[in-house]
Design a protein around this motif. Structure first.
Motif, PDB file in Angstrom:
ATOM      1  N   CYS A 403       0.788  -1.191  -0.063  1.00 25.45           N
ATOM      2  CA  CYS A 403      -0.087   0.176   0.162  1.00 25.45           C
ATOM      3  C   CYS A 403       0.826   1.176   0.119  1.00 25.45           C
ATOM      4  CB  CYS A 403      -0.991   0.131   1.163  1.00 25.45           C
ATOM      5  SG  CYS A 403      -2.105   1.294   1.358  1.00 25.45           S
ATOM      6  N   GLN A 404       0.333   2.286  -0.305  1.00 25.52           N
ATOM      7  CA  GLN A 404       0.905   3.547  -0.606  1.00 25.52           C
ATOM      8  C   GLN A 404       1.287   4.241   0.933  1.00 25.52           C
ATOM      9  OE1 GLN A 404      -1.384   5.793  -3.317  1.00 25.52           O
ATOM     10  NE2 GLN A 404      -1.397   4.159  -4.650  1.00 25.52           N
ATOM     11  N   VAL A 405       0.610   3.863   1.706  1.00 20.29           N
ATOM     12  CA  VAL A 405       0.754   4.383   3.086  1.00 20.29           C
ATOM     13  C   VAL A 405       2.055   3.703   3.725  1.00 20.29           C
ATOM     14  CG1 VAL A 405      -0.534   2.670   4.433  1.00 20.29           C
ATOM     15  CG2 VAL A 405      -0.390   4.910   5.276  1.00 20.29           C
ATOM     16  N   ASP A 406       2.413   2.811   3.286  1.00 24.68           N
ATOM     17  CA  ASP A 406       3.969   2.166   3.525  1.00 24.68           C
ATOM     18  C   ASP A 406       5.217   2.862   3.083  1.00 24.68           C
ATOM     19  OD1 ASP A 406       1.931   0.004   4.762  1.00 24.68           O
ATOM     20  OD2 ASP A 406       2.233  -1.234   3.027  1.00 24.68           O
ATOM     21  N   PHE A 407       4.953   3.769   2.082  1.00 27.18           N
ATOM     22  CA  PHE A 407       6.107   4.309   1.641  1.00 27.18           C
ATOM     23  C   PHE A 407       6.801   4.977   2.749  1.00 27.18           C
ATOM     24  CE2 PHE A 407       4.102   5.131  -2.749  1.00 27.18           C
ATOM     25  CZ  PHE A 407       4.334   3.879  -3.081  1.00 27.18           C
ATOM     26  N   LEU A 408       6.595   5.515   3.609  1.00 28.93           N
ATOM     27  CA  LEU A 408       7.267   6.405   4.630  1.00 28.93           C
ATOM     28  C   LEU A 408       8.167   5.449   5.510  1.00 28.93           C
ATOM     29  CD1 LEU A 408       6.330   9.322   6.830  1.00 28.93           C
ATOM     30  CD2 LEU A 408       7.723   7.331   7.692  1.00 28.93           C
ATOM     31  N   SER A 409       7.641   4.388   6.067  1.00 26.65           N
ATOM     32  CA  SER A 409       8.511   3.492   6.853  1.00 26.65           C
ATOM     33  C   SER A 409       9.424   2.617   5.996  1.00 26.65           C
ATOM     34  CB  SER A 409       7.615   2.365   7.507  1.00 26.65           C
ATOM     35  OG  SER A 409       6.912   3.389   8.570  1.00 26.65           O
ATOM     36  N   SER A 410       8.993   2.149   4.721  1.00 29.75           N
ATOM     37  CA  SER A 410       9.763   1.658   3.825  1.00 29.75           C
ATOM     38  C   SER A 410      10.958   2.148   3.144  1.00 29.75           C
ATOM     39  CB  SER A 410       8.663   0.922   2.654  1.00 29.75           C
ATOM     40  OG  SER A 410       7.844   0.058   3.343  1.00 29.75           O
ATOM     41  N   LEU A 411      10.749   3.405   2.770  1.00 26.39           N
ATOM     42  CA  LEU A 411      11.766   4.287   2.131  1.00 26.39           C
ATOM     43  C   LEU A 411      12.536   4.626   3.341  1.00 26.39           C
ATOM     44  CD1 LEU A 411       9.594   6.207  -0.495  1.00 26.39           C
ATOM     45  CD2 LEU A 411      11.080   4.349  -0.852  1.00 26.39           C
ATOM     46  N   ALA A 412      12.273   5.041   4.462  1.00 24.36           N
ATOM     47  CA  ALA A 412      13.116   5.248   5.506  1.00 24.36           C
ATOM     48  C   ALA A 412      14.023   3.777   5.710  1.00 24.36           C
ATOM     49  CB  ALA A 412      12.276   5.436   6.929  1.00 24.36           C
ATOM     50  N   SER A 413      13.615   2.764   5.857  1.00 24.21           N
ATOM     51  CA  SER A 413      14.630   1.653   5.904  1.00 24.21           C
ATOM     52  C   SER A 413      15.448   1.593   4.855  1.00 24.21           C
ATOM     53  CB  SER A 413      13.646   0.545   6.025  1.00 24.21           C
ATOM     54  OG  SER A 413      14.433  -0.706   6.074  1.00 24.21           O
ATOM     55  N   LEU A 414      15.063   1.907   3.630  1.00 28.67           N
ATOM     56  CA  LEU A 414      15.897   1.754   2.743  1.00 28.67           C
ATOM     57  C   LEU A 414      17.263   2.744   2.638  1.00 28.67           C
ATOM     58  CD1 LEU A 414      16.394   0.752  -0.263  1.00 28.67           C
ATOM     59  CD2 LEU A 414      14.963   2.599  -1.201  1.00 28.67           C
ATOM     60  N   THR A 415      16.734   4.059   3.155  1.00 28.50           N
ATOM     61  CA  THR A 415      17.872   5.201   3.190  1.00 28.50           C
ATOM     62  C   THR A 415      18.442   5.046   4.647  1.00 28.50           C
ATOM     63  OG1 THR A 415      16.056   6.797   3.807  1.00 28.50           O
ATOM     64  CG2 THR A 415      16.650   6.350   1.447  1.00 28.50           C
ATOM     65  N   GLY A 416      18.317   4.156   5.425  1.00 27.74           N
ATOM     66  CA  GLY A 416      18.998   4.087   6.932  1.00 27.74           C
ATOM     67  C   GLY A 416      18.357   5.255   7.726  1.00 27.74           C
ATOM     68  N   SER A 417      17.278   5.222   7.556  1.00 33.22           N
ATOM     69  CA  SER A 417      16.402   5.968   8.725  1.00 33.22           C
ATOM     70  C   SER A 417      15.677   4.926   9.653  1.00 33.22           C
ATOM     71  CB  SER A 417      15.586   7.099   8.258  1.00 33.22           C
ATOM     72  OG  SER A 417      14.629   7.744   9.184  1.00 33.22           O
ATOM     73  N   THR A 418      15.584   5.382  10.929  1.00 35.06           N
ATOM     74  CA  THR A 418      14.711   4.683  11.852  1.00 35.06           C
ATOM     75  C   THR A 418      13.276   5.229  11.828  1.00 35.06           C
ATOM     76  OG1 THR A 418      15.468   5.598  13.710  1.00 35.06           O
ATOM     77  CG2 THR A 418      16.632   3.598  12.866  1.00 35.06           C
ATOM     78  N   GLU A 419      12.933   6.148  10.986  1.00 35.80           N
ATOM     79  CA  GLU A 419      11.444   6.767  11.438  1.00 35.80           C
ATOM     80  C   GLU A 419      10.537   5.910  10.905  1.00 35.80           C
ATOM     81  OE1 GLU A 419      11.345  10.819  10.856  1.00 35.80           O
ATOM     82  OE2 GLU A 419      13.297  11.262  10.862  1.00 35.80           O
ATOM     83  N   LYS A 420       9.436   5.946  11.297  1.00 32.98           N
ATOM     84  CA  LYS A 420       8.069   5.233  10.994  1.00 32.98           C
ATOM     85  C   LYS A 420       6.888   5.801  11.551  1.00 32.98           C
ATOM     86  CE  LYS A 420       8.696   1.606  14.599  1.00 32.98           C
ATOM     87  NZ  LYS A 420       9.128   0.379  15.009  1.00 32.98           N
ATOM     88  N   THR A 421       5.761   5.189  10.924  1.00 36.62           N
ATOM     89  CA  THR A 421       4.475   5.688  11.508  1.00 36.62           C
ATOM     90  C   THR A 421       3.688   4.387  12.063  1.00 36.62           C
ATOM     91  OG1 THR A 421       3.161   5.856   9.804  1.00 36.62           O
ATOM     92  CG2 THR A 421       4.359   7.667  10.317  1.00 36.62           C
ATOM     93  N   ASP A 422       2.639   4.391  13.012  1.00 39.28           N
ATOM     94  CA  ASP A 422       2.055   3.175  13.408  1.00 39.28           C
ATOM     95  C   ASP A 422       1.310   2.659  12.007  1.00 39.28           C
ATOM     96  OD1 ASP A 422       2.731   3.560  15.831  1.00 39.28           O
ATOM     97  OD2 ASP A 422       0.955   4.287  16.316  1.00 39.28           O
TER      98      ASP A 422
END
Length: 529
Positions: A403-422
């Protein structure tokens, strides 16, 4: 006999010291240079990220997903060279909520303002809120948006003749070149970093969604002045022969040319790539096709045989091909992750008479799914969804639930960020084709009404209201009884098994309540303008 020169002891030591110092300096310099190269390599390993977002494109509108009456070779190249998802979703069956979910990683039904917005609506993303571009900026990315925005601007009382703020630049985008809302809504101008592009200060813009300005012609009162006839709504101010939603006065030099819009946005997207190719960038490229009014450039007019709707899909496919050529010509195609998808499902007559219904022929925009835009049935949110990264993603077809709502957490992981949302699941391996396991459960939304996709099952709770919208001729998925479908064997949702499978229904209801909560949301009847 020549004498061998022997330096004095002190001079000899000085020379040796200087040689050692030079050698040490060279070593340190080489070390620093190596570190700089390593650092540069580390930076360049951050892939560029481009989201290509279409507007109202159905699952069955591309030949890669089985369309036979229309050919989309450039989109097909992405699908054949990347991962084509058979279970890819927007968060909502309408545009504003889907865009909200994509950029924030938050379900749009959590925000009561995440509904189809007028062009004068205030920004619905808080400037304090986490967003995909904000997260990527922290990872060293430059960020840009080109195309449709439709998430509100300002604080509710916009003066279009000054810098409009807050907007995209205040929620994470370094660069923005947008239309405020939709092509069928005023203001019909481009906005660059908050400023109306090409505005003559001696011809100020005024915009109102309730009242006309004096005796300005409208689609309703002056149909003889229109080149495109309105079907429902879309009968206010006339711009370029097209009646729009809302009233606008002034800004003549700044008004866009509808038939040139695709080329115009393409040029801005290409320029962004060329200007930022030496640094990792994120580009949100939000095309206007095939949303109404469908205004193909003369190069594409009549090419599909399906009227303007088919023509603008061909135009969008060409635009994507040209954009991909730019990535290749600039030498960055192999370091760029492309995500191609749509904000919601298809609609034919969405406000204008443009032969979309009459010339449809055998084409099935929903690809055999039930419903369409505005609908809780699967075609409302089940959309084309492709990821492409030349040399990194192995070509495949995946039935992972993404789902598109998954872009934030997934792209964070790809680029080395630990940020995410519930709400945003970390499914980067699924998006990169490394696994065919995506998320398990997903809440879907249409006009604040919500449903649950869990595994191969979809459960739609009971709602009051119309089951069918006569204006757009789409089933809305609304019923006063529970609906339960196994879409693995019943993708057309023809068989409601809620009564015959009470245990599964009970399980789905429990999951839905756990994810959705018990907070009541004011649900209004769908009203199209």
């Amino acid at each position: 006999m020549n004498k061998i020169f022997k330096p004095k002891n002190s001079l000899y030591k000085l020379c040796i010291s200087l040689l050692v110092l030079v050698a040490f300096s060279c070593k340190e310099s080489n070390k620093k240079e190596a570190e700089d190269v390593s650092k540069e390599a580390e930076t360049s390993s951050q892939p560029n990220i481009v989201v290509i977002y279409l507007d109202d494109l159905g699952y069955g509108d591309i030949s890669a997903n089985g369309a036979t009456e229309i050919n989309t070779p450039n989109i097909d190249n992405l699908a054949n060279g990347g991962v084509r998802f058979t279970n890819g979703y927007a968060t909502s069956a309408t545009c504003t909520p889907s865009r909200y979910g994509l950029l924030t990683g938050v379900y749009p039904w959590r925000n009561k303002d995440a509904q189809i917005l007028p062009g004068t609506a205030p920004l619905i993303i808080s400037t304090e809120q986490q967003t995909v571009p904000k997260m990527l900026k922290k990872q060293g990315y430059t960020t840009g948006i080109v195309g449709k925005w439709h998430l509100g601007l300002g604080t509710g009382n916009v003066n279009w003749n000054e810098r409009v703020s807050p907007g995209p630049n205040e929620v994470g985008f370094d660069y923005s070149y947008i239309m405020a809302a939709t092509q069928d809504r005023v203001p019909t101008v481009y906005i660059k970093d908050g400023h109306v592009a090409g505005l003559d200060p001696n011809d100020p813009i005024e915009v109102d969604y309730a009242n006309n300005y004096g005796n300005q012609p409208t689609g309703k009162d002056n149909p003889e002045l229109t080149s495109m006839k309105w079907h429902h709504g879309h009968n206010n101010s006339i711009v370029n022969g097209i009646p729009r939603i809302g009233f606008m006065k002034g800004g003549e030099d700044a008004k866009w040319s509808d038939v040139d819009m695709a080329d115009h946005f393409l040029e801005k997207a290409q320029a962004y790539v060329k200007n930022h190719k030496k640094e990792p960038f994120f580009l949100y490229y939000a095309l206007q096709q095939p949303h109404v009014p469908r205004t193909p450039h003369p190069r594409f007019e009549g090419k599909s045989g399906m009227g303007p709707r088919g023509d603008v899909i061909l135009e969008a496919d060409w635009v994507i091909g040209e954009f991909m050529k730019t990535l290749e010509d600039e030498g960055i195609l192999e370091n760029t992750l492309i995500i191609f998808t749509s904000d919601n499902g298809p609609v034919l007559n969405d406000g204008y008479y443009d032969d979309a219904v009459e010339k449809l022929g055998k084409h099935t925009p929903a690809g055999g799914l039930r419903g369409g835009k505005y609908s809780l049935f699967d075609a409302g949110t089940h959309v084309p969804f492709i990821t492409y990264w030349k040399g990194t993603i192995e070509p495949s077809v995946s039935d992972a639930l993404v789902c598109q709502v998954d872009f934030l957490s997934s792209l964070a992981s790809l680029t080395g960020s630990t940020e995410k949302t519930d709400d945003s699941a970390q499914i980067i391996d699924a998006l990169l084709g490394k696994t065919k396991t995506g998320r398990t459960d997903l809440i879907l939304e249409a006009s604040q009404k919500t449903a649950l996709r869990s595994g191969d099952w979809i459960m739609i709770p009971p709602y009051k209201g119309s089951a069918f919208n006569n204006q757009v001729k789409i089933e809305l998925g609304v019923s006063e009884s529970y609906q339960l479908y196994n879409i693995k064997g019943d993708s057309a949702q023809e068989h409601n098994v809620a009564e015959s499978n009470p245990e599964k229904l009970k399980e789905m209801m429990a999951t839905y309540q756990k994810l959705r909560g018990t907070d009541k949301v004011e649900i209004k009847e769908l009203e199209l303008k």
